[in-house]
Design a protein around this motif. Sequence first.
Motif, PDB file in Angstrom:
ATOM      1  N   ASP A   6       7.489  -5.616  -0.374  1.00 11.55           N
ATOM      2  CA  ASP A   6       8.084  -6.377   0.697  1.00 11.55           C
ATOM      3  C   ASP A   6       6.952  -6.837   1.649  1.00 11.55           C
ATOM      4  O   ASP A   6       5.984  -6.111   1.841  1.00 11.55           O
ATOM      5  N   GLU A   7       7.094  -8.011   2.256  1.00 11.65           N
ATOM      6  CA  GLU A   7       5.999  -8.545   3.087  1.00 11.65           C
ATOM      7  C   GLU A   7       5.638  -7.644   4.280  1.00 11.65           C
ATOM      8  O   GLU A   7       4.472  -7.405   4.563  1.00 11.65           O
ATOM      9  N   ALA A   8       6.685  -7.172   4.976  1.00 14.47           N
ATOM     10  CA  ALA A   8       6.425  -6.346   6.165  1.00 14.47           C
ATOM     11  C   ALA A   8       5.767  -5.024   5.765  1.00 14.47           C
ATOM     12  O   ALA A   8       4.826  -4.544   6.413  1.00 14.47           O
ATOM     13  N   GLU A   9       6.248  -4.492   4.677  1.00 17.80           N
ATOM     14  CA  GLU A   9       5.712  -3.224   4.160  1.00 17.80           C
ATOM     15  C   GLU A   9       4.227  -3.420   3.771  1.00 17.80           C
ATOM     16  O   GLU A   9       3.369  -2.591   4.065  1.00 17.80           O
ATOM     17  N   PHE A  10       3.944  -4.572   3.143  1.00 16.84           N
ATOM     18  CA  PHE A  10       2.568  -4.863   2.726  1.00 16.84           C
ATOM     19  C   PHE A  10       1.649  -5.004   3.942  1.00 16.84           C
ATOM     20  O   PHE A  10       0.563  -4.420   3.981  1.00 16.84           O
ATOM     21  N   LEU A  11       2.093  -5.755   4.951  1.00 16.16           N
ATOM     22  CA  LEU A  11       1.244  -5.919   6.141  1.00 16.16           C
ATOM     23  C   LEU A  11       1.002  -4.584   6.842  1.00 16.16           C
ATOM     24  O   LEU A  11      -0.088  -4.335   7.366  1.00 16.16           O
TER      25      LEU A  11
END
Length: 365
Positions: A251-256
Amino acid sequence: MKLAQLTAYLESMAPLALQEDYDNSGLIVGQPEMEVHQALISLDCTEAVVDEAIATGCQVIISHHPIVFKGLKRFNGKTYVERVVEKAIRNNIALYAIHTNLDNVMTGVNARICETLGLTNTRILAPKHNLLKKLVTYVPIAQAEQVRKALFHAGAGHIGEYSEVSFNAEGTGTFKGSENSDPYVGEPGVRHHEEEMRIETVYSANLESKIIMALVLAHPYEEVAYDLYNLTNQHQEIGSGMIGELDAPMDEAEFLADVKTSMDAQVIRHTAFTGKQVKKVVVCGGSGGFLLKQAIGAGADVFITADYKYHEFFDAEGKILIADIGHFESEQFTQQLLFEIIQKKFSNFAIRLTKVNTNPVKYFI
Ligand SMILES: [Zn+2]
Protein backbone atom coordinates in the motif's frame (compact mmCIF):
# COMPACT_ATOMS: atom_id res chain seq x y z
CA MET A 1 50.17 5.18 1.52
CA LYS A 2 50.40 7.80 -1.19
CA LEU A 3 47.20 9.71 -1.78
CA ALA A 4 47.43 8.70 -5.46
CA GLN A 5 46.99 5.01 -4.52
CA LEU A 6 43.75 5.78 -2.75
CA THR A 7 42.37 8.04 -5.48
CA ALA A 8 43.40 5.65 -8.28
CA TYR A 9 41.43 2.90 -6.57
CA LEU A 10 38.35 5.10 -6.09
CA GLU A 11 38.60 6.13 -9.73
CA SER A 12 38.78 2.52 -10.86
CA MET A 13 35.37 2.09 -9.17
CA ALA A 14 33.92 5.42 -10.28
CA PRO A 15 36.00 6.84 -13.17
CA LEU A 16 36.21 10.64 -13.26
CA ALA A 17 35.25 10.56 -16.93
CA LEU A 18 31.75 9.47 -15.87
CA GLN A 19 30.99 12.67 -13.96
CA GLU A 20 28.46 15.15 -15.36
CA ASP A 21 29.68 18.28 -17.16
CA TYR A 22 28.79 20.65 -14.29
CA ASP A 23 30.58 18.52 -11.69
CA ASN A 24 34.04 18.88 -10.14
CA SER A 25 34.80 15.41 -8.81
CA GLY A 26 38.39 14.37 -8.19
CA LEU A 27 41.31 15.78 -6.23
CA ILE A 28 40.43 19.41 -5.44
CA VAL A 29 43.14 20.25 -2.89
CA GLY A 30 46.38 18.34 -2.22
CA GLN A 31 49.13 16.59 -4.13
CA PRO A 32 48.88 13.00 -5.38
CA GLU A 33 52.33 12.26 -3.91
CA MET A 34 51.45 13.20 -0.33
CA GLU A 35 51.42 10.51 2.36
CA VAL A 36 48.06 9.73 3.93
CA HIS A 37 47.50 7.66 7.06
CA GLN A 38 43.86 8.32 7.77
CA ALA A 39 40.86 9.51 5.75
CA LEU A 40 37.69 11.25 6.88
CA ILE A 41 34.50 10.55 4.95
CA SER A 42 31.61 12.97 4.70
CA LEU A 43 28.73 13.90 2.43
CA ASP A 44 29.70 17.60 2.43
CA CYS A 45 33.02 19.23 3.11
CA THR A 46 32.20 22.04 5.54
CA GLU A 47 34.49 24.00 7.89
CA ALA A 48 33.33 21.83 10.77
CA VAL A 49 34.42 18.74 8.82
CA VAL A 50 37.87 20.25 8.13
CA ASP A 51 38.15 21.04 11.86
CA GLU A 52 37.26 17.43 12.60
CA ALA A 53 39.96 16.21 10.19
CA ILE A 54 42.53 18.41 11.95
CA ALA A 55 41.43 17.27 15.41
CA THR A 56 41.45 13.57 14.50
CA GLY A 57 44.68 13.59 12.46
CA CYS A 58 43.21 12.86 9.03
CA GLN A 59 45.23 13.93 5.99
CA VAL A 60 42.42 13.64 3.45
CA ILE A 61 38.70 14.32 3.40
CA ILE A 62 36.70 12.27 0.93
CA SER A 63 33.32 13.88 0.38
CA HIS A 64 30.46 13.11 -1.97
CA HIS A 65 29.77 16.76 -2.84
CA PRO A 66 32.74 18.79 -4.14
CA ILE A 67 33.36 21.90 -2.05
CA VAL A 68 34.38 23.85 -5.18
CA PHE A 69 32.10 23.89 -8.23
CA LYS A 70 33.26 27.03 -9.99
CA GLY A 71 36.37 29.22 -10.15
CA LEU A 72 37.44 30.93 -6.93
CA LYS A 73 38.85 34.43 -7.48
CA ARG A 74 39.72 35.53 -3.96
CA PHE A 75 40.81 33.95 -0.72
CA ASN A 76 39.84 36.45 1.91
CA GLY A 77 37.56 34.24 3.97
CA LYS A 78 34.34 35.87 2.83
CA THR A 79 32.52 32.67 1.86
CA TYR A 80 32.50 29.24 3.46
CA VAL A 81 33.93 27.74 0.25
CA GLU A 82 37.01 30.01 0.41
CA ARG A 83 37.41 29.35 4.13
CA VAL A 84 37.26 25.57 3.69
CA VAL A 85 39.83 25.58 0.88
CA GLU A 86 42.14 27.97 2.75
CA LYS A 87 41.93 25.99 5.97
CA ALA A 88 42.59 22.71 4.17
CA ILE A 89 45.65 24.11 2.41
CA ARG A 90 47.03 25.71 5.57
CA ASN A 91 46.66 22.41 7.45
CA ASN A 92 47.95 20.16 4.68
CA ILE A 93 44.64 18.39 4.26
CA ALA A 94 43.70 17.04 0.87
CA LEU A 95 40.12 17.39 -0.37
CA TYR A 96 38.75 14.77 -2.71
CA ALA A 97 35.22 14.54 -4.13
CA ILE A 98 33.47 11.51 -5.63
CA HIS A 99 30.15 12.89 -6.78
CA THR A 100 28.21 12.29 -10.02
CA ASN A 101 30.76 9.67 -11.09
CA LEU A 102 29.61 7.67 -8.05
CA ASP A 103 25.95 8.45 -8.88
CA ASN A 104 26.35 7.06 -12.38
CA VAL A 105 27.83 3.62 -11.67
CA MET A 106 26.02 0.35 -10.88
CA THR A 107 27.47 0.04 -7.39
CA GLY A 108 27.11 3.67 -6.34
CA VAL A 109 24.74 6.00 -4.51
CA ASN A 110 21.50 4.65 -6.02
CA ALA A 111 22.44 1.01 -5.56
CA ARG A 112 22.88 1.75 -1.85
CA ILE A 113 19.42 3.38 -1.68
CA CYS A 114 17.90 0.34 -3.45
CA GLU A 115 19.60 -1.97 -0.96
CA THR A 116 18.38 0.11 1.97
CA LEU A 117 14.82 -0.09 0.64
CA GLY A 118 15.08 -3.82 -0.09
CA LEU A 119 14.55 -3.46 -3.85
CA THR A 120 15.56 -6.32 -6.14
CA ASN A 121 15.91 -6.76 -9.93
CA THR A 122 17.63 -3.39 -10.02
CA ARG A 123 18.97 -1.71 -13.12
CA ILE A 124 20.05 1.75 -14.21
CA LEU A 125 16.97 3.80 -15.12
CA ALA A 126 18.53 6.11 -17.72
CA PRO A 127 21.64 4.46 -19.21
CA LYS A 128 24.06 6.81 -20.94
CA HIS A 129 24.87 6.67 -24.62
CA ASN A 130 28.20 7.16 -26.39
CA LEU A 131 30.30 5.59 -23.63
CA LEU A 132 30.93 2.31 -25.44
CA LYS A 133 33.48 1.80 -28.19
CA LYS A 134 34.55 -1.08 -30.35
CA LEU A 135 38.04 -2.27 -31.11
CA VAL A 136 38.83 -4.29 -34.21
CA THR A 137 42.30 -5.75 -34.62
CA TYR A 138 44.00 -8.24 -36.93
CA VAL A 139 46.33 -10.87 -35.46
CA PRO A 140 48.22 -13.88 -36.91
CA ILE A 141 46.06 -16.90 -36.06
CA ALA A 142 48.68 -18.46 -33.78
CA GLN A 143 48.72 -15.34 -31.56
CA ALA A 144 44.98 -14.62 -31.59
CA GLU A 145 44.35 -16.19 -28.19
CA GLN A 146 47.15 -14.33 -26.44
CA VAL A 147 45.81 -11.03 -27.81
CA ARG A 148 42.21 -11.90 -26.90
CA LYS A 149 43.30 -12.78 -23.36
CA ALA A 150 45.21 -9.51 -22.98
CA LEU A 151 42.23 -7.48 -24.21
CA PHE A 152 39.82 -9.23 -21.85
CA HIS A 153 42.24 -8.84 -18.97
CA ALA A 154 42.38 -5.08 -19.62
CA GLY A 155 38.58 -4.91 -19.36
CA ALA A 156 37.37 -5.33 -22.95
CA GLY A 157 34.53 -7.66 -23.91
CA HIS A 158 32.26 -7.00 -20.97
CA ILE A 159 28.48 -6.73 -21.56
CA GLY A 160 26.11 -6.99 -18.57
CA GLU A 161 26.52 -10.43 -17.00
CA TYR A 162 28.81 -11.58 -19.83
CA SER A 163 32.57 -11.26 -20.07
CA GLU A 164 35.15 -12.32 -22.67
CA VAL A 165 32.76 -11.23 -25.43
CA SER A 166 34.32 -11.01 -28.91
CA PHE A 167 33.63 -11.84 -32.54
CA ASN A 168 36.33 -13.61 -34.57
CA ALA A 169 36.67 -14.17 -38.30
CA GLU A 170 39.58 -15.46 -40.33
CA GLY A 171 40.95 -13.69 -43.38
CA THR A 172 44.08 -12.72 -45.22
CA GLY A 173 46.13 -9.67 -44.35
CA THR A 174 48.84 -8.19 -46.59
CA PHE A 175 51.75 -5.90 -45.88
CA LYS A 176 55.09 -4.87 -47.35
CA GLY A 177 57.68 -3.44 -44.99
CA SER A 178 60.15 -0.71 -46.00
CA GLU A 179 63.87 -1.44 -46.00
CA ASN A 180 64.00 -0.05 -42.47
CA SER A 181 61.28 -2.36 -41.21
CA ASP A 182 61.77 -5.47 -39.11
CA PRO A 183 58.65 -7.55 -39.86
CA TYR A 184 57.60 -10.35 -37.52
CA VAL A 185 56.96 -12.53 -40.60
CA GLY A 186 58.07 -12.01 -44.20
CA GLU A 187 60.90 -9.97 -45.72
CA PRO A 188 61.34 -6.18 -45.97
CA GLY A 189 60.44 -4.95 -49.46
CA VAL A 190 58.34 -8.03 -50.37
CA ARG A 191 54.56 -8.12 -50.06
CA HIS A 192 53.57 -10.74 -47.51
CA HIS A 193 50.21 -12.54 -47.21
CA GLU A 194 49.35 -13.71 -43.71
CA GLU A 195 46.35 -15.70 -42.43
CA GLU A 196 44.97 -13.49 -39.68
CA MET A 197 42.13 -13.38 -37.20
CA ARG A 198 39.95 -10.27 -37.12
CA ILE A 199 38.99 -9.82 -33.47
CA GLU A 200 36.18 -7.42 -32.54
CA THR A 201 35.32 -6.52 -28.99
CA VAL A 202 33.45 -3.74 -27.14
CA TYR A 203 34.81 -1.72 -24.23
CA SER A 204 34.00 1.23 -21.98
CA ALA A 205 35.57 4.35 -23.48
CA ASN A 206 37.27 5.21 -20.18
CA LEU A 207 39.39 2.03 -20.46
CA GLU A 208 40.72 2.87 -23.91
CA SER A 209 44.34 3.71 -23.14
CA LYS A 210 44.69 0.63 -20.91
CA ILE A 211 43.20 -1.64 -23.59
CA ILE A 212 45.36 -0.26 -26.41
CA MET A 213 48.47 -0.63 -24.29
CA ALA A 214 47.54 -4.26 -23.59
CA LEU A 215 46.91 -4.84 -27.30
CA VAL A 216 50.24 -3.40 -28.40
CA LEU A 217 52.14 -5.41 -25.77
CA ALA A 218 50.45 -8.72 -26.65
CA HIS A 219 50.44 -8.30 -30.43
CA PRO A 220 53.50 -9.71 -32.28
CA TYR A 221 53.62 -7.16 -35.12
CA GLU A 222 55.97 -4.18 -35.25
CA GLU A 223 53.04 -2.01 -36.39
CA VAL A 224 49.82 -3.14 -34.80
CA ALA A 225 46.77 -2.59 -37.01
CA TYR A 226 43.60 -1.71 -35.16
CA ASP A 227 40.43 0.34 -35.66
CA LEU A 228 38.49 2.17 -32.96
CA TYR A 229 34.79 2.83 -33.49
CA ASN A 230 32.40 5.03 -31.52
CA LEU A 231 29.19 3.21 -30.65
CA THR A 232 25.93 5.01 -29.93
CA ASN A 233 24.49 2.04 -27.99
CA GLN A 234 23.54 2.72 -24.41
CA HIS A 235 25.87 1.56 -21.65
CA GLN A 236 23.56 -0.42 -19.37
CA GLU A 237 25.87 -0.14 -16.37
CA ILE A 238 26.34 3.63 -16.42
CA GLY A 239 23.69 6.29 -16.04
CA SER A 240 21.22 8.10 -13.80
CA GLY A 241 18.72 6.73 -11.31
CA MET A 242 17.85 3.12 -10.62
CA ILE A 243 14.68 1.11 -10.86
CA GLY A 244 13.92 -1.93 -8.74
CA GLU A 245 11.04 -3.97 -7.39
CA LEU A 246 9.58 -4.81 -4.02
CA ASP A 247 9.28 -8.51 -3.26
CA ALA A 248 5.60 -8.06 -2.50
CA PRO A 249 3.32 -5.13 -3.50
CA MET A 250 2.53 -2.65 -0.74
CA ASP A 251 0.00 0.00 0.00
CA GLU A 252 1.34 3.52 -0.77
CA ALA A 253 1.02 4.89 2.77
CA GLU A 254 2.55 1.76 4.24
CA PHE A 255 5.45 2.01 1.75
CA LEU A 256 6.16 5.67 2.55
CA ALA A 257 6.15 4.87 6.26
CA ASP A 258 8.79 2.22 5.55
CA VAL A 259 10.85 4.63 3.45
CA LYS A 260 10.69 7.24 6.21
CA THR A 261 12.12 4.75 8.70
CA SER A 262 14.74 3.06 6.55
CA MET A 263 16.02 6.31 4.99
CA ASP A 264 15.91 8.07 8.35
CA ALA A 265 13.81 10.91 6.89
CA GLN A 266 12.10 13.33 9.24
CA VAL A 267 9.48 14.24 6.68
CA ILE A 268 8.47 13.15 3.18
CA ARG A 269 6.90 15.66 0.77
CA HIS A 270 4.82 13.74 -1.74
CA THR A 271 2.12 14.00 -4.41
CA ALA A 272 -1.40 12.62 -3.96
CA PHE A 273 -1.66 8.86 -3.60
CA THR A 274 -2.56 7.23 -6.91
CA GLY A 275 -4.47 4.39 -5.27
CA LYS A 276 -2.22 1.79 -6.89
CA GLN A 277 -0.19 -0.79 -5.04
CA VAL A 278 3.54 -0.11 -5.00
CA LYS A 279 5.69 -2.65 -6.81
CA LYS A 280 8.16 -0.81 -9.05
CA VAL A 281 10.22 1.96 -7.49
CA VAL A 282 12.64 4.45 -9.03
CA VAL A 283 15.26 6.07 -6.84
CA CYS A 284 17.70 8.89 -7.50
CA GLY A 285 19.85 10.31 -4.72
CA GLY A 286 19.89 14.12 -4.65
CA SER A 287 18.12 16.23 -7.26
CA GLY A 288 16.52 13.64 -9.54
CA GLY A 289 13.54 15.56 -10.91
CA PHE A 290 14.96 15.39 -14.44
CA LEU A 291 14.21 11.65 -14.44
CA LEU A 292 10.44 11.88 -13.94
CA LYS A 293 9.52 11.08 -17.57
CA GLN A 294 11.79 8.03 -17.62
CA ALA A 295 10.41 6.89 -14.24
CA ILE A 296 6.82 7.08 -15.56
CA GLY A 297 7.89 5.48 -18.85
CA ALA A 298 9.48 2.58 -17.00
CA GLY A 299 6.17 1.93 -15.23
CA ALA A 300 7.33 2.91 -11.76
CA ASP A 301 4.69 3.37 -9.08
CA VAL A 302 6.84 5.58 -6.86
CA PHE A 303 9.74 7.95 -7.55
CA ILE A 304 11.97 8.60 -4.55
CA THR A 305 14.30 11.56 -4.87
CA ALA A 306 14.88 15.07 -3.48
CA ASP A 307 14.87 18.80 -4.25
CA TYR A 308 11.40 18.82 -5.81
CA LYS A 309 9.89 22.29 -6.35
CA TYR A 310 6.21 23.20 -5.99
CA HIS A 311 5.38 23.35 -9.72
CA GLU A 312 7.31 20.19 -10.48
CA PHE A 313 5.03 18.16 -8.22
CA PHE A 314 2.15 18.86 -10.68
CA ASP A 315 4.01 16.87 -13.36
CA ALA A 316 3.13 13.61 -11.58
CA GLU A 317 -0.34 13.92 -13.23
CA GLY A 318 -1.66 11.10 -11.07
CA LYS A 319 0.56 8.60 -12.89
CA ILE A 320 3.19 8.17 -10.21
CA LEU A 321 3.73 8.96 -6.55
CA ILE A 322 6.63 11.43 -6.21
CA ALA A 323 8.28 11.27 -2.80
CA ASP A 324 10.84 13.92 -1.86
CA ILE A 325 12.71 12.60 1.16
CA GLY A 326 15.34 15.39 1.39
CA HIS A 327 18.71 15.69 -0.33
CA PHE A 328 20.87 14.82 2.66
CA GLU A 329 18.56 11.99 3.69
CA SER A 330 18.63 10.44 0.21
CA GLU A 331 22.42 10.39 0.12
CA GLN A 332 23.45 9.95 3.73
CA PHE A 333 24.28 6.25 3.36
CA THR A 334 26.82 7.14 0.68
CA GLN A 335 29.22 7.81 3.58
CA GLN A 336 28.92 4.21 4.73
CA LEU A 337 29.23 3.03 1.12
CA LEU A 338 32.54 4.89 0.70
CA PHE A 339 33.76 3.52 4.00
CA GLU A 340 33.07 -0.04 2.87
CA ILE A 341 34.56 0.48 -0.60
CA ILE A 342 37.86 1.72 0.87
CA GLN A 343 37.95 -0.82 3.68
CA LYS A 344 37.49 -3.71 1.26
CA LYS A 345 40.67 -2.77 -0.61
CA PHE A 346 42.84 -1.22 2.12
CA SER A 347 41.95 -3.17 5.24
CA ASN A 348 44.80 -1.67 7.28
CA PHE A 349 44.13 1.92 6.33
CA ALA A 350 42.33 4.01 8.96
CA ILE A 351 39.02 5.51 7.85
CA ARG A 352 36.61 7.60 9.91
CA LEU A 353 33.03 8.60 9.21
CA THR A 354 32.37 12.21 10.06
CA LYS A 355 30.48 12.88 13.28
CA VAL A 356 29.29 16.23 11.89
CA ASN A 357 25.75 16.33 10.54
CA THR A 358 26.33 18.57 7.53
CA ASN A 359 22.66 18.80 6.50
CA PRO A 360 22.01 22.55 6.06
CA VAL A 361 18.24 21.94 6.13
CA LYS A 362 16.57 21.83 9.55
CA TYR A 363 13.00 20.76 10.22
CA PHE A 364 10.81 22.64 12.67
CA ILE A 365 8.29 20.02 13.67
ZN1 LIG B 1 23.82 15.32 -3.61
